[in-house]
Design a protein around this motif. Structure first.
Motif, PDB file in Angstrom:
ATOM      1  N   ASN A 126       0.802  -1.224   0.000  1.00 14.94           N
ATOM      2  CA  ASN A 126       0.000   0.000   0.000  1.00 14.94           C
ATOM      3  C   ASN A 126       0.836   1.276   0.000  1.00 14.94           C
ATOM      4  O   ASN A 126       0.279   2.374   0.060  1.00 14.94           O
ATOM      5  CB  ASN A 126      -0.956   0.011   1.198  1.00 14.94           C
ATOM      6  N   ALA A 127       2.148   1.144  -0.047  1.00 18.07           N
ATOM      7  CA  ALA A 127       3.011   2.337  -0.071  1.00 18.07           C
ATOM      8  C   ALA A 127       2.856   3.038  -1.418  1.00 18.07           C
ATOM      9  O   ALA A 127       2.786   2.399  -2.462  1.00 18.07           O
ATOM     10  CB  ALA A 127       4.464   1.941   0.141  1.00 18.07           C
ATOM     11  N   ASN A 128       2.815   4.367  -1.358  1.00 18.19           N
ATOM     12  CA  ASN A 128       2.724   5.105  -2.619  1.00 18.19           C
ATOM     13  C   ASN A 128       4.144   5.369  -3.146  1.00 18.19           C
ATOM     14  O   ASN A 128       5.127   5.178  -2.417  1.00 18.19           O
ATOM     15  CB  ASN A 128       1.893   6.389  -2.451  1.00 18.19           C
ATOM     16  N   PRO A 129       4.260   5.785  -4.407  1.00 15.87           N
ATOM     17  CA  PRO A 129       5.593   5.982  -4.997  1.00 15.87           C
ATOM     18  C   PRO A 129       6.494   6.934  -4.206  1.00 15.87           C
ATOM     19  O   PRO A 129       7.701   6.691  -4.091  1.00 15.87           O
ATOM     20  CB  PRO A 129       5.291   6.554  -6.385  1.00 15.87           C
ATOM     21  N   LEU A 130       5.932   7.998  -3.642  1.00 17.32           N
ATOM     22  CA  LEU A 130       6.763   8.946  -2.894  1.00 17.32           C
ATOM     23  C   LEU A 130       7.233   8.362  -1.564  1.00 17.32           C
ATOM     24  O   LEU A 130       8.331   8.684  -1.102  1.00 17.32           O
ATOM     25  CB  LEU A 130       6.026  10.270  -2.699  1.00 17.32           C
ATOM     26  N   GLU A 131       6.443   7.482  -0.964  1.00 17.02           N
ATOM     27  CA  GLU A 131       6.893   6.792   0.248  1.00 17.02           C
ATOM     28  C   GLU A 131       8.045   5.842  -0.075  1.00 17.02           C
ATOM     29  O   GLU A 131       9.015   5.742   0.677  1.00 17.02           O
ATOM     30  CB  GLU A 131       5.732   6.030   0.892  1.00 17.02           C
ATOM     31  N   VAL A 132       7.944   5.159  -1.199  1.00 20.68           N
ATOM     32  CA  VAL A 132       9.035   4.266  -1.631  1.00 20.68           C
ATOM     33  C   VAL A 132      10.280   5.093  -1.947  1.00 20.68           C
ATOM     34  O   VAL A 132      11.401   4.708  -1.608  1.00 20.68           O
ATOM     35  CB  VAL A 132       8.607   3.396  -2.837  1.00 20.68           C
ATOM     36  N   LEU A 133      10.086   6.258  -2.541  1.00 24.76           N
ATOM     37  CA  LEU A 133      11.207   7.174  -2.815  1.00 24.76           C
ATOM     38  C   LEU A 133      11.886   7.593  -1.511  1.00 24.76           C
ATOM     39  O   LEU A 133      13.118   7.613  -1.424  1.00 24.76           O
ATOM     40  CB  LEU A 133      10.708   8.397  -3.582  1.00 24.76           C
ATOM     41  N   HIS A 165      20.285  -1.840  -2.765  1.00 28.81           N
ATOM     42  CA  HIS A 165      18.875  -1.829  -2.363  1.00 28.81           C
ATOM     43  C   HIS A 165      18.246  -0.461  -2.655  1.00 28.81           C
ATOM     44  O   HIS A 165      17.093  -0.387  -3.107  1.00 28.81           O
ATOM     45  CB  HIS A 165      18.725  -2.203  -0.893  1.00 28.81           C
ATOM     46  N   ALA A 166      18.985   0.600  -2.434  1.00 30.53           N
ATOM     47  CA  ALA A 166      18.483   1.942  -2.741  1.00 30.53           C
ATOM     48  C   ALA A 166      18.174   2.060  -4.234  1.00 30.53           C
ATOM     49  O   ALA A 166      17.114   2.571  -4.611  1.00 30.53           O
ATOM     50  CB  ALA A 166      19.488   3.010  -2.312  1.00 30.53           C
ATOM     51  N   ILE A 167      19.081   1.589  -5.080  1.00 33.42           N
ATOM     52  CA  ILE A 167      18.851   1.633  -6.534  1.00 33.42           C
ATOM     53  C   ILE A 167      17.569   0.879  -6.865  1.00 33.42           C
ATOM     54  O   ILE A 167      16.715   1.371  -7.616  1.00 33.42           O
ATOM     55  CB  ILE A 167      20.055   1.047  -7.307  1.00 33.42           C
ATOM     56  N   GLU A 168      17.418  -0.296  -6.295  1.00 31.58           N
ATOM     57  CA  GLU A 168      16.225  -1.089  -6.562  1.00 31.58           C
ATOM     58  C   GLU A 168      14.960  -0.352  -6.085  1.00 31.58           C
ATOM     59  O   GLU A 168      13.948  -0.317  -6.785  1.00 31.58           O
ATOM     60  CB  GLU A 168      16.331  -2.449  -5.881  1.00 31.58           C
ATOM     61  N   LEU A 169      15.021   0.261  -4.913  1.00 39.28           N
ATOM     62  CA  LEU A 169      13.872   1.004  -4.412  1.00 39.28           C
ATOM     63  C   LEU A 169      13.550   2.217  -5.287  1.00 39.28           C
ATOM     64  O   LEU A 169      12.372   2.519  -5.526  1.00 39.28           O
ATOM     65  CB  LEU A 169      14.104   1.442  -2.964  1.00 39.28           C
ATOM     66  N   TYR A 170      14.569   2.926  -5.755  1.00 40.03           N
ATOM     67  CA  TYR A 170      14.316   4.054  -6.664  1.00 40.03           C
ATOM     68  C   TYR A 170      13.584   3.569  -7.919  1.00 40.03           C
ATOM     69  O   TYR A 170      12.614   4.184  -8.365  1.00 40.03           O
ATOM     70  CB  TYR A 170      15.611   4.758  -7.071  1.00 40.03           C
ATOM     71  N   LEU A 171      14.051   2.477  -8.465  1.00 43.26           N
ATOM     72  CA  LEU A 171      13.414   1.966  -9.678  1.00 43.26           C
ATOM     73  C   LEU A 171      12.012   1.446  -9.376  1.00 43.26           C
ATOM     74  O   LEU A 171      11.102   1.591 -10.198  1.00 43.26           O
ATOM     75  CB  LEU A 171      14.302   0.903 -10.326  1.00 43.26           C
ATOM     76  N   HIS A 179       5.044   4.607  -9.834  1.00 42.70           N
ATOM     77  CA  HIS A 179       4.565   5.879 -10.374  1.00 42.70           C
ATOM     78  C   HIS A 179       4.015   5.692 -11.787  1.00 42.70           C
ATOM     79  O   HIS A 179       3.065   6.358 -12.190  1.00 42.70           O
ATOM     80  CB  HIS A 179       5.715   6.893 -10.376  1.00 42.70           C
ATOM     81  N   GLU A 180       4.605   4.772 -12.529  1.00 40.70           N
ATOM     82  CA  GLU A 180       4.187   4.508 -13.902  1.00 40.70           C
ATOM     83  C   GLU A 180       3.001   3.539 -13.979  1.00 40.70           C
ATOM     84  O   GLU A 180       2.575   3.165 -15.060  1.00 40.70           O
ATOM     85  CB  GLU A 180       5.368   3.945 -14.712  1.00 40.70           C
ATOM     86  N   GLY A 181       2.489   3.116 -12.811  1.00 44.66           N
ATOM     87  CA  GLY A 181       1.293   2.277 -12.793  1.00 44.66           C
ATOM     88  C   GLY A 181       1.528   0.782 -12.690  1.00 44.66           C
ATOM     89  O   GLY A 181       0.588  -0.006 -12.792  1.00 44.66           O
ATOM     90  N   VAL A 182       2.771   0.361 -12.503  1.00 47.00           N
ATOM     91  CA  VAL A 182       3.062  -1.063 -12.350  1.00 47.00           C
ATOM     92  C   VAL A 182       2.641  -1.480 -10.938  1.00 47.00           C
ATOM     93  O   VAL A 182       2.913  -0.774  -9.970  1.00 47.00           O
ATOM     94  CB  VAL A 182       4.566  -1.346 -12.583  1.00 47.00           C
ATOM     95  N   THR A 183       1.980  -2.612 -10.824  1.00 42.81           N
ATOM     96  CA  THR A 183       1.472  -3.050  -9.520  1.00 42.81           C
ATOM     97  C   THR A 183       2.607  -3.590  -8.646  1.00 42.81           C
ATOM     98  O   THR A 183       3.622  -4.078  -9.167  1.00 42.81           O
ATOM     99  CB  THR A 183       0.422  -4.160  -9.672  1.00 42.81           C
ATOM    100  N   PRO A 184       2.428  -3.536  -7.331  1.00 41.09           N
ATOM    101  CA  PRO A 184       3.441  -4.106  -6.432  1.00 41.09           C
ATOM    102  C   PRO A 184       3.703  -5.592  -6.713  1.00 41.09           C
ATOM    103  O   PRO A 184       4.839  -6.052  -6.614  1.00 41.09           O
ATOM    104  CB  PRO A 184       2.840  -3.909  -5.036  1.00 41.09           C
ATOM    105  N   GLY A 237       7.628  -9.633  -8.796  1.00 41.11           N
ATOM    106  CA  GLY A 237       7.933 -10.688  -9.758  1.00 41.11           C
ATOM    107  C   GLY A 237       9.194 -10.433 -10.572  1.00 41.11           C
ATOM    108  O   GLY A 237       9.685 -11.326 -11.257  1.00 41.11           O
ATOM    109  N   ARG A 238       9.723  -9.234 -10.472  1.00 38.68           N
ATOM    110  CA  ARG A 238      10.936  -8.885 -11.230  1.00 38.68           C
ATOM    111  C   ARG A 238      12.189  -9.530 -10.651  1.00 38.68           C
ATOM    112  O   ARG A 238      13.199  -9.657 -11.330  1.00 38.68           O
ATOM    113  CB  ARG A 238      11.129  -7.370 -11.269  1.00 38.68           C
ATOM    114  N   LEU A 239      12.161  -9.918  -9.381  1.00 31.42           N
ATOM    115  CA  LEU A 239      13.289 -10.602  -8.732  1.00 31.42           C
ATOM    116  C   LEU A 239      14.624  -9.876  -8.909  1.00 31.42           C
ATOM    117  O   LEU A 239      15.576 -10.417  -9.441  1.00 31.42           O
ATOM    118  CB  LEU A 239      13.402 -12.044  -9.241  1.00 31.42           C
TER     119      LEU A 239
END
Length: 147
Positions: A9-16, A50-56, A62-67, A72-74
């Protein structure tokens, strides 16, 4: 108690924001490590990756891809969407591809005997800095008023 996957349920800015925290942790840990002793900087390296992965992940959300799709990207850091939409430099795109191909995320977590296979710290720092800057700019320029 919910059976929901943590962070769904985290939004993109929280993940950022979480990515920024891991990036800062990486910088602090790097300063404390001995650069010539690979394992002493393993925690800094892990935080940077991990930071790089979280940024992506923030970018993808933000682009609408589901969690679920993101999970599933592993740990796949290489995707044409990143390079194209974020206008990443060629060296950065190649580094993300190499990190994915070498499974650097997993090596940094579980394989101390393979420490010599890691990316040079300067390259890792440059990739982190560019991804951080461009994802932050992208999210803030297209989400005005959401933070």
């Amino acid at each position: 108690m919910s059976n929901e996957y943590p962070g769904s349920n985290a939004n993109p800015l929280e993940v950022l924001d979480l990515a920024n925290a891991y990036s800062r942790a990486s910088e602090l840990l790097l300063r404390k490590g001995q650069k010539r002793v690979a394992l002493s900087i393993a925690p800094a390296r892990m935080c940077a990756i991990h930071a790089i992965e979280l940024y992506l992940n923030a970018f993808l959300r933000h682009e609408g891809v589901t969690p679920e799709e993101i999970r599933g990207r592993l740990h796949d850091l290489s995707e044409a969407t990143f390079v194209d939409k974020l206008k990443l430099r060629k060296k950065t795109a190649q580094h993300l591809e190499a990190m994915t191909a070498k499974r650097e995320y997993l090596i940094s977590r579980y394989a101390p005997e393979r420490a010599k296979e890691h990316t040079e710290l300067t390259r890792l720092a440059a990739t982190l800095a560019e991804v951080m800057k461009k994802v932050g700019k992208h999210l803030h320029s297209t989400s005005s008023g959401r933070h």
